[in-house]
Design an enzyme around this catalytic site. Structure first.
Site, PDB file in Angstrom:
ATOM      1  N   PHE A  34       3.165  -0.787  12.005  1.00  0.00           N
ATOM      2  CA  PHE A  34       2.438  -1.754  11.171  1.00  0.00           C
ATOM      3  C   PHE A  34       3.426  -2.805  10.668  1.00  0.00           C
ATOM      4  CE2 PHE A  34       0.226   2.322  10.813  1.00  0.00           C
ATOM      5  CZ  PHE A  34      -1.069   1.978  11.177  1.00  0.00           C
ATOM      6  N   CYS A  79       0.651   0.856  -0.579  1.00  0.00           N
ATOM      7  CA  CYS A  79       0.116   0.192  -1.770  1.00  0.00           C
ATOM      8  C   CYS A  79      -1.022   1.011  -2.370  1.00  0.00           C
ATOM      9  CB  CYS A  79      -0.359  -1.218  -1.431  1.00  0.00           C
ATOM     10  SG  CYS A  79      -1.654  -1.280  -0.180  1.00  0.00           S
TER      11      CYS A  79
END
Length: 417
Positions: free
Chosen positions: A280, A374
């Site tokens: 990612f 996150c």
């Protein structure tokens, strides 16, 4: 009824324990004694609104923003700096404890300062009284017309007033739009999604606005297509001295301070690794600095991000060992066999985490894994997969880029012998 708040929950609400169960009260903290008005909450919970503060708890401060209590963007401005830092650490530890990892070693949180957010997503609506521009109320679709924002960079806040004037002339009555603002390293990228019709006069007005306000690029989304209405210069981010184009509305870390903290942890933890993979990878936030001292395979599924990363790779002729690979890691995670050549790994998935990819990493022999997230909840679930696969969770470092918000970024180090 009168309530005493005992703690702050994972979403930033104060929690009072009663005989009928927990009651969630926004904008309160542990030790507050309040008068409250009860109301039903989602999924059978009980919520309350504070009607009066009888006795303030320790660590309460005056909120620095006049929209506090209405705007849903920041719900924890009433916590002073020390209490807020403790809550950030507790937020991560609570999530880890739900998966049996509550005793993990944790570094003190690194918290981005006020006026540092370089990404904003604003909602706009044209009403009979003018244009509302701002953020939704907490747990509501009602829009708060925001005039200040102490967490955002001043250059972005300075656009609020002229944006209202611009949209008033372009949006029909009752039209709604989403305005994405990103301050990159060489200027501001703006994307307008919905609410305006792409006619000639609209284009001229937008182009004039971009020119007068030195907006680097201004795009309009229409039917899923991104229309480049005004591009004064190509928007770029610079990673370790290498300019990389930022796609319109593209993802970057929310603050430069947070990005620097995450990068420093990554470089420290991957010291000595020779062959690394960045999963990612986005536009290469971590790939480029790491590639100065190790071979790096940067894997990304979003084509626009991968093209930007490849553009940077093409410019970085001195980084011979950096290559980019297009792959949807949700549909086709790198298998344990494909991970076999690597001694270092970075993974920074979206908020939902990456269960399938974590499962393959857990079965692999990669010695050092650096994980960013996150979302402490999805991270804790994924961390459990690695630990069950034989990895040791050596350290978690909260890096809070979402000041006064229940959203928390973190970095973690896993090793396997």
């Amino acid at each position: 009824m009168r309530l005493r708040i005992e703690r702050i929950g994972a979403q930033g609400d104060g929690i009072a324990q009663t005989g009928d169960g927990p009651i969630f009260v926004p904008f309160t903290l542990a030790g507050d004694e309040i008068d409250a008005w009860l109301e039903p909450g989602p999924r059978g919970t009980i919520r309350a609104q504070m009607e009066g503060l009888i006795t303030p708890g320790p660590g309460r401060q005056d909120a620095p923003c006049r929209h506090h209590g209405q705007c849903g963007g920041c719900s924890l401005q009433h916590l002073d700096a020390d209490l807020y830092a403790r809550w950030v650490a507790d937020r991560v530890q609570m999530a880890m404890a739900q998966h049996g990892l509550g005793d993990c070693p944790m570094a003190p949180p690194q918290i981005s300062p006020p006026s540092s957010r370089r990404r904003l997503s604003l909602k706009a609506m044209r009403t009979s009284r003018g244009v509302l521009l701002g953020f939704a109320m907490r747990q509501s679709h009602h829009l708060v017309d925001v005039r200040q924002c102490p967490v955002a960079r001043p250059s972005l806040v300075a656009l609020f007033k002229p944006l209202r004037a611009l949209l008033h002339d372009l949006m029909p009555l009752r039209a709604a739009s989403v305005i994405s603002l990103t301050e990159a390293d060489n200027g501001i990228d703006m994307v307008i999604d919905g609410g305006i019709a792409p006619g000639l006069s609209m284009r001229e007005a937008l182009a004039a606005f971009a020119q007068s306000r030195d907006i680097a690029s201004l795009h309009v989304m229409e039917d899923g297509l991104c229309d480049p209405v005004a591009v004064n210069r190509r928007v770029e981010m610079v990673f370790d001295g290498i300019p990389v184009p930022l796609p319109p509305g593209g993802f970057i870390q929310a603050t430069a301070e947070g990005e620097a903290a995450l990068r420093a942890l990554m470089l420290e933890w991957l010291e000595g690794a020779q062959n690394c993979v960045d999963l990612f990878a986005g536009i290469g936030t971590f790939s480029f600095p790491l590639a100065r001292r190790a071979r790096v395979l940067a894997v990304e599924g979003a084509r626009t991000a991968l093209d930007a990363l490849q553009s940077g790779v093409n410019k970085a002729s001195h980084l011979k060992g950096l290559t980019a690979l297009h792959r949807d890691l949700f549909r086709r995670p790198l298998s344990a066999a494909e991970l076999a050549p690597f001694d270092g790994l970075i993974i920074d998935p979206p908020r939902a985490g990456a269960v399938a990819q974590m499962g393959e990493i857990a079965k692999s022999g990669v010695r050092t894994v650096v994980a960013f997230s996150c979302n402490p909840n999805s991270f804790a679930r994924d961390a459990r997969i690695l630990v069950d696969g034989g990895y040791q969770l050596c350290q978690i470092s909260p890096v809070d880029q979402f000041l006064w918000s229940p959203h928390v970024e973190l970095a973690a180090l896993f090793t396997k012998s």
